[in-house]
Design an enzyme around this catalytic site. Structure first.
Site, mmCIF file in Angstrom:
data_model
loop_
_atom_site.group_PDB
_atom_site.id
_atom_site.type_symbol
_atom_site.label_atom_id
_atom_site.label_comp_id
_atom_site.label_asym_id
_atom_site.label_seq_id
_atom_site.Cartn_x
_atom_site.Cartn_y
_atom_site.Cartn_z
ATOM 1 N N GLU A 167 0.854 -1.186 0.000
ATOM 2 C CA GLU A 167 0.000 0.000 0.000
ATOM 3 C C GLU A 167 0.894 1.243 0.000
ATOM 4 O OE1 GLU A 167 -2.704 0.444 3.316
ATOM 5 O OE2 GLU A 167 -3.845 1.979 2.264
ATOM 6 N N GLU B 87 -10.093 3.803 6.297
ATOM 7 C CA GLU B 87 -9.282 4.234 7.434
ATOM 8 C C GLU B 87 -10.101 4.908 8.535
ATOM 9 O OE1 GLU B 87 -6.682 2.920 7.887
ATOM 10 O OE2 GLU B 87 -5.872 2.392 5.924
ATOM 11 N N GLU C 155 -2.409 -4.077 6.817
ATOM 12 C CA GLU C 155 -3.481 -5.068 6.956
ATOM 13 C C GLU C 155 -3.536 -6.108 5.839
ATOM 14 O OE1 GLU C 155 -3.991 -1.721 6.268
ATOM 15 O OE2 GLU C 155 -5.582 -1.460 4.773
ATOM 16 N N ASN C 156 -2.426 -6.456 5.184
ATOM 17 C CA ASN C 156 -2.444 -7.456 4.110
ATOM 18 C C ASN C 156 -3.317 -8.649 4.497
ATOM 19 O OD1 ASN C 156 -0.056 -5.947 3.073
ATOM 20 N ND2 ASN C 156 0.872 -6.860 4.885
ATOM 21 N N GLY D 29 2.968 2.293 10.804
ATOM 22 C CA GLY D 29 2.739 1.496 12.012
ATOM 23 C C GLY D 29 2.566 0.016 11.705
ATOM 24 N N ALA D 30 1.719 -0.283 10.734
ATOM 25 C CA ALA D 30 1.438 -1.672 10.397
ATOM 26 C C ALA D 30 0.603 -1.717 9.124
ATOM 27 C CB ALA D 30 0.670 -2.348 11.532
ATOM 28 N N HIS E 212 -6.766 -2.626 14.985
ATOM 29 C CA HIS E 212 -6.983 -1.834 13.771
ATOM 30 C C HIS E 212 -6.725 -2.694 12.520
ATOM 31 C CE1 HIS E 212 -6.893 1.964 11.407
ATOM 32 N NE2 HIS E 212 -6.085 1.253 10.638
ATOM 33 N N GLU E 213 -5.568 -3.346 12.499
ATOM 34 C CA GLU E 213 -5.240 -4.127 11.297
ATOM 35 C C GLU E 213 -6.200 -5.302 11.142
ATOM 36 O OE1 GLU E 213 -3.304 -2.496 9.500
ATOM 37 O OE2 GLU E 213 -2.573 -1.197 11.101
HETATM 38 N N1 0A1 Z 1 -3.183 0.830 5.843
HETATM 39 C C1 0A1 Z 1 -2.276 0.875 6.936
HETATM 40 C C2 0A1 Z 1 -1.329 1.999 6.964
HETATM 41 C C3 0A1 Z 1 -0.264 2.021 5.935
HETATM 42 C C4 0A1 Z 1 -0.353 2.900 4.905
HETATM 43 C C5 0A1 Z 1 0.659 3.045 3.992
HETATM 44 C C6 0A1 Z 1 1.760 2.272 4.169
HETATM 45 O O1 0A1 Z 1 2.817 2.424 3.301
HETATM 46 C C7 0A1 Z 1 2.873 3.580 2.598
HETATM 47 C C8 0A1 Z 1 1.873 1.371 5.192
HETATM 48 C C9 0A1 Z 1 0.840 1.240 6.076
HETATM 49 C C10 0A1 Z 1 -3.111 1.074 8.206
HETATM 50 O O2 0A1 Z 1 -4.035 1.858 8.194
HETATM 51 O O3 0A1 Z 1 -2.783 0.485 9.205
HETATM 52 ZN ZN ZN Z 2 -5.773 1.480 8.690
#
Ligand code: 0A1
Ligand code: ZN
Length: 881
Positions: A127, A327, A271-272, A268-269, A304-305
């Site tokens: 992402e 989000e 969510e794959n 932070g993390a 969250h993830e």
């Molecule tokens: N979707 C993840 C946050 C996230 C967004 C971008 C990233 O790389 C650019 C990495 C993680 C979340 O909301 O936890």
């Molecule tokens: Zn998120």
């Protein structure tokens, strides 16, 4: 790159993809420098797209080895390779397969996007647009595919091979030292949710049975030797899974759920699907290396993830403009989970502090943007407090406005109707319009209009008529690209507080929604309450029912009454904060002097003394929040123009010192009463006690540095956990001298092999509000604990310094030049971390003219550098606009 060279991507230009990819078969042979990726794509024309269009696949820093269509090698003229991708000029207008082989070098990937190495493991971050750095693809969230992934690696190097979905095969590669694993994910997903991990990792695991009766193997993978620190993350996972079943009716949908912690991660993390990858800061915890705050963050981010599995993965976003769809909603869900696991009012207070510190300041400056932006140059710059935290506030307001029942029915409808799709905010809102029978078109303005509204309120009591009239008005200041603002829908939760508590609310007004909520949806509004037997004190915006500023014509005496009697805990806390804020704004802006401030300090101390004596023991976590005054940065934001950070800091110090002195005896008694019994436990109640003890320590240290230093040293020596040791260090950083330097040195020795703990040590020093801090930070950059290559280290030391109000904003501009130089250096290796750091300049326009000019020239210096990344160029351009 200069920002003006990058194309502007607009929401209104959205078009469905011309091609769809139903299936993806990946065969990835992991190698440190030459990883080979063979990708077999099952393509077909999109009935909703443009017929006859070429196939334009995204790619970034890839080496193409070969490309075949339906198994036949493509001739040179049939395709083109550009820096942005691979174009198949005349693909057949029917279903076909494309086989593409690329080679990537994970060891050279310092951007930490795509496939990279962290410690000795392979991992990915896709992402928003990292998948195109692994193979050519339609890298957009509305292209959803079923993935089958074969991973191969040297057995000794990567005994663990993970990807999304369920593991369907494993084995040795005959005649070699390599092995493989095949993973299949039956749920169609966009490429940004793809992930793989390979390495020698330890793990902890647990079996879980969903409410629907499906068995799931849960596991948390960490660096070798750290499995003892993975238990809290696993425990949090089990609790949030149960919670999502109970509260949102959501069950997990695969046979395995894996979490992996890596030490190099931009955010932070992530969510794959079925394979969440985490910054190890948000996984690893034991009492010696994690604070209470870390335990709470881990619980929240694990949740969250995990919650993204439904709000993000099963239902994803049509395009990146809809980012808040996943989000904002998922932050709302994780906040609710933490509120249920811990204290709801304390969680709300903590969240509102964060919202104000991060989102309100973003909204007040040049980087302000709507919750759903209309245009972007670099999407990675829009993972912001506005999209996340204000996005969550919008959902919270929606729930207040339509009520809990209609909100639940709306969520159920959303899950049912949009499951398996890439959705939009319009589709989301339609579910709630339907479930509530309300027209939400006006409410939808929250997604389009940037800026923090101000609510102005004043009240009149008519003793003869026994009525109380409340006049409310709203206005929103201009933000970039939005000079004129329209009224938004503001749910104002309220109470009228009389001598004996809340008075009954009677009104014939249709603006009054019942349940103590007035809906302010126009520029101004008056509501008259009848049968009001005594002059009340209005308690407005209870629970912080809307993300707005409130200007209320209440005197300090009334606010202090609310502090002691309001039935709404949030507003009790807010009332005291308001008195302190007002005092600090008055003094910090130069309107009042120190003598006046000391009078206010005594009033505040008297109120606090009574509160601590009578109520602190009943709810220490709440009391800790009460004791914590608004931060200097909050005061700067409230003043809003011609800000002099030194004057604000001096006022803040004086007020804290006076309160600390006045309460010295009470705080000491309190600390003794709260003395820990038994071994460390991370639960909310024990953490609340430590929080209060440590807030008290901070105040004592400011009030009487000698006593403070003695207590801090004792606490450091006697503590059995990091929370208390770090609080001792933080208190000592307020007290210049040899004892402080000695404690700093002892801390570093003790935690020499703990990078995550040393991050806190780096940050504590970067935050010291003294002129020597810049030199100290430069010196610390040479410390073995620091590395410009690791995002956590950069955020701790340089990010910490950039959050140091007086030292980043030094009058000589040296703080700005220092951070700007680092942004430029970092941009060569990791543009995302560099651009986030540059965001520290977001409040530059509110500074007094001298500092403003110096900040502007540092920004201009960055902006004028040749070959900037799109990430940094975009922030520099918008910050200066
Ligand atoms: N979707 C993840 C946050 C996230 C967004 C971008 C990233 O790389 C650019 C990495 C993680 C979340 O909301 O936890
Ligand atoms: Zn998120």
């Amino acid at each position: 790159m200069r920002a003006e060279d990058a194309p502007l991507i607009r929401l209104e230009d959205y078009r469905p993809s011309d091609w769809l990819i139903d299936t993806v078969d990946l065969d990835i042979a992991l190698d440190e420098r030459e990883t080979r990726v063979r990708s077999l794509l099952g393509l077909r024309p999109n009935p909703g797209g443009q017929a006859g269009a070429p196939l334009v696949l995204d790619g970034d820093e890839l080496t193409l080895a070969n490309v075949k269509l339906d198994g036949v090698a493509l001739g040179a003229g049939a395709y083109s390779v550009t820096p942005q991708g691979l174009i198949i000029h005349a693909p057949p207008q029917r279903g076909f397969t494309l086989t593409v082989e690329t080679v990537v070098n994970p060891s050279a990937n310092t951007k930490l996007m795509g496939l990279y190495r962290s410690s000795n493991a392979y991992c990915t971050q896709c992402e928003a647009d990292g998948f195109r750095r692994i193979t050519y693809f339609l890298d957009r969230p509305d292209v959803m595919s079923v993935y089958t992934v074969r991973l191969e690696a040297r057995k000794a190097e990567a005994p663990v091979l993970l990807s999304n979905g369920n593991r369907v095969a494993t084995g040795d590669v005959i005649g070699s030292d390599r092995h493989f694993a095949v993973w299949h994910d039956p749920h169609p997903k966009p490429a940004y949710l793809f992930a793989l991990v390979g390495g020698a990792l330890d793990h902890v695991r647990e079996d879980y049975v969903t409410a629907e009766g499906n068995k799931v193997e849960l596991a948390v993978y960490v660096e070798p030797g750290k499995a003892g620190r993975a238990g809290w993350a696993l425990d949090s996972l089990v609790r949030c899974m149960r919670w999502d079943e109970r509260v949102f009716g959501r069950n997990y949908d695969l046979d395995v759920f894996n979490v992996v912690a890596v030490s190099d991660f931009n955010m932070g993390a992530m969510e794959n699907k079925g394979l969440n990858i985490f910054n190890d800061k948000y996984v690893l915890a034991d009492p010696q290396t994690a604070t209470d705050g870390d335990y709470a963050s881990i619980e929240a981010i694990i949740a969250h993830e995990y919650f993204h599995n439904w709000t993000g993965n099963r239902i994803t976003c049509r395009d990146w403009f809809q980012l808040c769809l996943k989000e904002g909603l998922t932050v709302f869900r994780d906040q609710e989970f933490s509120s249920d696991e811990r204290s709801r009012p304390v969680k709300r207070i903590a969240d509102v502090r964060t919202l104000r510190a991060t989102q309100f300041s973003e909204d007040a400056g040049p980087l302000a943007h709507p919750v759903r932006p209309r245009a972007y140059k670099e999407i990675n710059n829009f993972y912001t407090p506005t999209v996340y935290e204000k996005g969550a506030e919008v959902i919270r307001m929606l729930k207040v406005l339509i009520g809990a029942d209609a909100f639940k029915r709306g969520m159920d409808l959303y899950f049912e109707r949009c499951d398996g799709t890439a959705a939009t905010i319009e589709e989301f809102l339609a579910c709630f319009a339907e479930s509530s029978g309300q027209d939400l078109s006006h409410f939808a303005r929250w997604y389009e209009q940037a800026g923090t509204p101000t609510i102005t309120a004043s009240g009149r009591y008519d003793a003869a008529a026994q009525t109380y009239t409340l006049d409310l008005a709203q206005s929103t200041p201009p933000t970039p690209g939005q000079p004129e603002k329209l009224p938004v829908v503001l749910p104002v939760a309220l109470g009228l507080v009389g001598k004996g508590g809340d008075l009954p609310l009677h009104t014939g007004s249709n603006a009054y929604a019942g349940n103590g909520v007035i809906v302010l949806d126009r520029p101004s509004l008056s509501v008259t309450f009848s049968d009001v037997a005594e002059p009340p004190i209005p308690s407005l915006l209870r629970g912080f029912s809307a993300p707005a500023r409130l200007e209320l014509d209440l005197g300090d005496a009334d606010l202090l009454k609310l502090f002691s009697t309001d039935s709404d805990s949030f507003n009790r806390w807010q009332a005291l904060q308001s008195v302190a804020t007002r005092a600090l704004v008055e003094t910090g802006s130069g309107a009042s002097n120190r003598v006046w401030l000391m009078g206010k300090a005594r009033e505040l101390a008297a109120a606090l003394d009574l509160f601590l004596r009578e109520q602190a023991a009943a709810d220490p976590a709440f009391a800790a929040q009460v004791l914590r005054l608004p931060a200097p940065a909050d005061i700067a934001r409230e003043i809003g123009r011609d800000v002099d950070p030194e004057r604000i800091h001096a006022a803040h110090r004086s007020l804290s010192a006076e309160i600390g002195n006045a309460l010295a005896a009470r705080l000491a008694t309190l600390r003794e009463a709260l003395a820990e019994s038994g071994p460390y436990a991370p639960d909310a109640s024990a953490a609340g006690q430590r929080a209060l003890r440590n807030e008290a320590l901070g105040l004592i240290a400011i009030g009487d540095p000698d006593i403070g230093a003695r207590l801090a040293q004792l606490q450091f020596a006697g503590a059995d956990n990091l929370t208390d040791r770090l609080a001792a260090l933080a208190a000592m950083t307020l007290i210049p001298g040899a004892a402080r330097e000695e404690l700093i040195a002892r801390f570093a020795e003790r935690y020499a092999s703990e990078p995550l703990v040393l991050d806190k040590w780096l940050m504590a020093q970067a935050l010291i509000a003294e002129p020597g801090t810049l030199d100290r930070v430069k010196e610390l950059m040479r410390h073995p604990a620091f590395s410009l290559g690791n995002p956590n280290r950069v955020r701790a030391l340089i990010g910490g310094f950039a959050a140091n109000l007086t030292q980043f904003n030094r009058a000589d501009g040296a703080g700005y030049s220092f951070v700007a130089d680092i942004v430029i250096a970092l941009d060569r290796t990791n543009p995302q971390v560099a651009s986030r750091l540059l965001g520290s300049f977001r409040a530059w326009r509110m500074l007094e003219p001298g500092r403003r000019a110096l900040a502007q020239s540092a920004l201009a210096m960055v902006s004028n550098m040749p070959n900037l990344s799109r990430d940094v160029a975009d922030i520099a351009e918008r910050a200066l606009a």
